[in-house]
Design a protein around this motif. Structure first.
Motif, PDB file in Angstrom:
ATOM      1  N   UNK A 149       5.037   6.375 -12.725  1.00 25.33           N
ATOM      2  CA  UNK A 149       6.508   5.964 -12.472  1.00 25.33           C
ATOM      3  C   UNK A 149       6.703   5.895 -10.824  1.00 25.33           C
ATOM      4  N   UNK A 150       6.370   7.055 -10.068  1.00 27.49           N
ATOM      5  CA  UNK A 150       6.413   7.289  -8.699  1.00 27.49           C
ATOM      6  C   UNK A 150       5.308   6.024  -8.071  1.00 27.49           C
ATOM      7  N   UNK A 151       4.276   5.955  -8.579  1.00 25.69           N
ATOM      8  CA  UNK A 151       3.388   4.835  -7.833  1.00 25.69           C
ATOM      9  C   UNK A 151       4.007   3.476  -7.937  1.00 25.69           C
ATOM     10  N   UNK A 152       4.485   3.264  -9.082  1.00 24.01           N
ATOM     11  CA  UNK A 152       5.270   1.868  -9.401  1.00 24.01           C
ATOM     12  C   UNK A 152       6.186   1.487  -8.392  1.00 24.01           C
ATOM     13  N   UNK A 153       7.366   2.542  -8.233  1.00 29.78           N
ATOM     14  CA  UNK A 153       8.340   2.749  -7.297  1.00 29.78           C
ATOM     15  C   UNK A 153       7.779   2.445  -5.767  1.00 29.78           C
ATOM     16  N   UNK A 154       7.002   2.986  -5.475  1.00 29.82           N
ATOM     17  CA  UNK A 154       6.266   2.819  -4.009  1.00 29.82           C
ATOM     18  C   UNK A 154       5.561   1.481  -3.885  1.00 29.82           C
ATOM     19  N   UNK A 155       4.918   1.041  -4.936  1.00 31.34           N
ATOM     20  CA  UNK A 155       4.528  -0.304  -4.762  1.00 31.34           C
ATOM     21  C   UNK A 155       5.604  -1.449  -4.758  1.00 31.34           C
ATOM     22  N   UNK A 156       6.730  -1.245  -5.463  1.00 34.10           N
ATOM     23  CA  UNK A 156       7.718  -2.084  -5.383  1.00 34.10           C
ATOM     24  C   UNK A 156       8.414  -2.149  -4.163  1.00 34.10           C
ATOM     25  N   UNK A 157       8.591  -0.793  -3.430  1.00 32.04           N
ATOM     26  CA  UNK A 157       9.522  -0.862  -2.168  1.00 32.04           C
ATOM     27  C   UNK A 157       8.631  -0.704  -0.966  1.00 32.04           C
ATOM     28  N   UNK A 158       7.405  -0.873  -1.224  1.00 32.18           N
ATOM     29  CA  UNK A 158       6.738  -1.089   0.085  1.00 32.18           C
ATOM     30  C   UNK A 158       6.404   0.341   0.553  1.00 32.18           C
ATOM     31  N   UNK A 159       6.641   1.341  -0.160  1.00 29.27           N
ATOM     32  CA  UNK A 159       6.504   2.776   0.194  1.00 29.27           C
ATOM     33  C   UNK A 159       7.764   3.118   1.031  1.00 29.27           C
ATOM     34  N   UNK A 160       9.011   2.648   1.032  1.00 27.84           N
ATOM     35  CA  UNK A 160       9.879   2.966   1.723  1.00 27.84           C
ATOM     36  C   UNK A 160      10.550   3.894   0.955  1.00 27.84           C
ATOM     37  N   UNK A 161      11.133   4.933   1.394  1.00 29.50           N
ATOM     38  CA  UNK A 161      11.799   5.968   0.590  1.00 29.50           C
ATOM     39  C   UNK A 161      13.195   5.577   0.480  1.00 29.50           C
ATOM     40  N   UNK A 162      13.759   6.037  -0.599  1.00 26.82           N
ATOM     41  CA  UNK A 162      15.257   5.769  -1.066  1.00 26.82           C
ATOM     42  C   UNK A 162      16.093   6.688   0.170  1.00 26.82           C
ATOM     43  N   UNK A 163      17.231   6.382   0.111  1.00 25.37           N
ATOM     44  CA  UNK A 163      18.294   7.165   0.916  1.00 25.37           C
ATOM     45  C   UNK A 163      18.754   8.414   0.085  1.00 25.37           C
ATOM     46  N   UNK A 164      18.981   8.294  -1.440  1.00 26.56           N
ATOM     47  CA  UNK A 164      19.211   9.202  -2.194  1.00 26.56           C
ATOM     48  C   UNK A 164      18.548   9.337  -3.416  1.00 26.56           C
ATOM     49  N   UNK A 165      18.161  10.460  -3.878  1.00 29.01           N
ATOM     50  CA  UNK A 165      17.328  10.757  -5.119  1.00 29.01           C
ATOM     51  C   UNK A 165      18.011  11.454  -6.076  1.00 29.01           C
ATOM     52  N   UNK A 166      17.990  10.993  -7.260  1.00 26.61           N
ATOM     53  CA  UNK A 166      18.886  11.657  -8.480  1.00 26.61           C
ATOM     54  C   UNK A 166      17.677  11.969  -9.571  1.00 26.61           C
ATOM     55  N   UNK A 167      17.478  12.998 -10.147  1.00 25.45           N
ATOM     56  CA  UNK A 167      16.730  13.276 -11.222  1.00 25.45           C
ATOM     57  C   UNK A 167      17.756  13.766 -12.358  1.00 25.45           C
ATOM     58  N   UNK A 168      17.655  13.152 -13.421  1.00 22.61           N
ATOM     59  CA  UNK A 168      18.689  13.319 -14.612  1.00 22.61           C
ATOM     60  C   UNK A 168      18.349  14.157 -15.563  1.00 22.61           C
ATOM     61  N   UNK A 169      17.826  15.169 -15.324  1.00 24.17           N
ATOM     62  CA  UNK A 169      17.601  16.484 -16.111  1.00 24.17           C
ATOM     63  C   UNK A 169      16.270  16.223 -16.898  1.00 24.17           C
ATOM     64  N   UNK A 170      16.277  17.716 -17.580  1.00 26.36           N
ATOM     65  CA  UNK A 170      14.728  17.677 -18.190  1.00 26.36           C
ATOM     66  C   UNK A 170      13.594  17.401 -17.119  1.00 26.36           C
ATOM     67  N   UNK A 171      13.817  17.906 -16.120  1.00 28.41           N
ATOM     68  CA  UNK A 171      13.026  17.790 -15.151  1.00 28.41           C
ATOM     69  C   UNK A 171      11.735  18.571 -15.056  1.00 28.41           C
ATOM     70  N   UNK A 172      11.382  19.614 -15.917  1.00 33.10           N
ATOM     71  CA  UNK A 172      10.157  20.238 -15.853  1.00 33.10           C
ATOM     72  C   UNK A 172      10.031  20.836 -17.304  1.00 33.10           C
ATOM     73  N   UNK A 173       9.191  20.189 -18.198  1.00 30.63           N
ATOM     74  CA  UNK A 173       8.993  20.820 -19.531  1.00 30.63           C
ATOM     75  C   UNK A 173       8.029  21.868 -19.714  1.00 30.63           C
ATOM     76  N   UNK A 174       8.266  22.725 -20.691  1.00 29.75           N
ATOM     77  CA  UNK A 174       8.944  22.689 -21.778  1.00 29.75           C
ATOM     78  C   UNK A 174      10.570  23.175 -21.583  1.00 29.75           C
TER      79      UNK A 174
END
Length: 469
Positions: A149-174
């Motif tokens: 998922x990370x690689x896909x975003x970087x490929x699409x964005x041209x490796x440009x980082x976002x301004x804000x980054x939200x992670x929507x929970x269950x960020x570390x299993x288990x």
């Protein structure tokens, strides 16, 4: 005449020990950024041995216009950098008062957010349920999904980082332990973490190792979140739920996993107060449990997830819609589900009435069906997106009447805001766009809602709401 100074042996030994200790210090987590605002940011990192704490920053790499330090030895380093200029990029370094351990180069930087009223562009990157990794059994199946998922975003964005980054929970299993967070978050996204402030949502798996009521456990130990309105909004008094501002957008992040969800509960009372005080034109809400989902989890089932999804739909969604929230983001269900522009749907999916609850249909793509056009304000329409696809997908999505798009695919959501336009794209691991929708804020010219009844008659709407840009 030569004068010789004799240095006691114990001083030489102490100096040698200090030099040896300094050389042996290693950063084992971070640096990572927290609580980004217009004029401040929190910089954090972890070392393998206890040292004092130092941060230096400036507008050029290796040039420190300001520094801040703390003398008490610790392995958990946290300093707040203040008196910064809004919408400005700074370069930083971290370490001890004797030695720089990381940074001082072009790879370590952050950007403060834009002030209120700034209509300039900004990007939010978001996904949920990213906590499954390849070396993390026995919880679930080993997965490389988060990296894909990370690689896909970087490929699409041209490796440009976002301004804000939200992670929507269950960020570390288990169970959301510190060790699991190291594997699922800090080891997967080190480059992103050192340049973009991360805003986490508390999920049900995170709640297995942490407690919202006492604000204790791994989650609350590792994140520095704005309980006192340090980044805007109304102070919540807790790091379990809060709000913050960035330019023209106001974002509320709720705790659906562990805080009270009944009418009159502290979180819901704060939510109404915060949204009433808001003056920013764009409103986004984020929490873990979706009010509408028919995939891995079924929001129609009152016993699924202990009835939390039902409570979010019946008790939280009306507050959001009464204050004109534009977009609601959640995870929990490991799929991508996205609604039309809707309002007033507080029952099960079979109770959706298009005649009264559908504000605008179509897929919202400006190049296909046209954008979702709305006059900002109460009950003007909201798009709900389930983005629980950060590391795994599973199950089959059952179509439901308000769902515009449903995909059983990995990915993330990139949200671009500029002026009166919000553009959102679901990005696959290969960098292609799986879904796109636009919300356009229309400035009302009439009191009778004529603009929405005949949108094609207006040049401005034609140019912005329906263009493919």
């Amino acid at each position: 005449m030569r004068i010789r100074f004799s240095v006691p042996v114990w001083i030489l030994a102490a100096c040698a020990l200090a030099a040896s200790s300094a050389a042996a210090v290693e950063i084992v987590r971070g640096p990572y950024l927290q609580r980004t605002s217009t004029n401040s940011i929190v910089v954090r990192w972890r070392t393998d041995v206890a040292t004092d704490t130092w941060v230096g920053w400036g507008e050029l790499p290796g040039v420190y216009d300001g520094t801040v330090s703390a003398a008490s030895p610790t392995t958990e380093h946290r300093l707040t950098v203040t008196d910064l200029a809004a919408k400005t990029q700074y370069y930083y370094a971290v370490g001890t008062t004797l030695d720089i351990l990381a940074g001082g180069d072009g790879a370590h930087h952050f950007r403060t957010v834009a002030p209120a009223g700034d209509p300039g562009s900004q990007r939010i990157w978001t996904f949920g349920d990213s906590g499954e990794t390849s070396n993390q059994p026995p919880c679930g199946e080993p997965s490389t999904g988060a990296t894909e998922v990370l690689d896909g975003y970087l490929s699409w964005s041209g490796a440009v980082a976002p301004d804000l980054w939200l992670i929507l929970g269950d960020n570390a299993y288990c169970t959301g332990t510190d060790a699991e967070y190291q594997t699922a978050l800090f080891d997967v996204y080190p480059e992103m973490l050192r340049t973009v402030g991360i805003w986490p949502v508390f999920g049900n798996h995170d709640a297995l190792s942490s407690d919202s009521t006492t604000q204790t456990g791994a989650y609350f130990d590792m994140f520095s979140l704005p309980r006192s309105a340090e980044a805007g909004g109304v102070a919540s008094g807790t790091e379990a739920y809060f709000s913050f501002d960035s330019g023209d957008v106001h974002i509320v992040q709720l705790d659906s996993a562990d805080s009270g969800l009944d009418p009159g509960s502290p979180m819901l009372a704060w939510l109404a107060s915060d949204l009433t005080a808001n003056t920013h034109p764009w409103l986004i809400a984020a929490f873990h449990h979706p009010p509408y989902a028919r995939g891995t989890h079924d929001s129609d089932n009152p016993s699924d997830s202990g009835g939390i999804m039902k409570k979010m739909r019946e008790n939280v969604v009306p507050i959001l819609e009464a204050h004109g929230v534009d977009l609601v983001l959640s995870g929990h269900s490991h799929d991508y589900e996205r609604t039309y522009l809707i309002d007033g749907h507080y029952g099960t999916t079979d109770t959706f009435d298009p005649a009264t609850m559908l504000k605008r249909g179509g897929n919202g793509n400006p190049a296909v069906d046209g954008a979702y056009v709305k006059v900002p304000g109460p009950h003007s329409g909201t798009v709900y997106a389930v983005v629980g696809i950060g590391s795994r997908t599973e199950g089959v999505i059952t179509p439901w009447p308000a769902m515009a798009v449903g995909l059983d695919e990995l990915g993330s959501l990139a949200i671009d805001l500029q002026g009166r336009t919000l553009d959102a794209r679901m990005i696959r691991p290969d960098g292609s766009v799986a879904d796109r929708f636009r919300i356009f804020h229309l400035v009302p010219l009439f009191n009778d809602g004529f603009e929405l009844g005949n949108a094609s008659a207006w040049t401005e709407i034609s140019a912005f709401a329906t263009s493919g840009r």
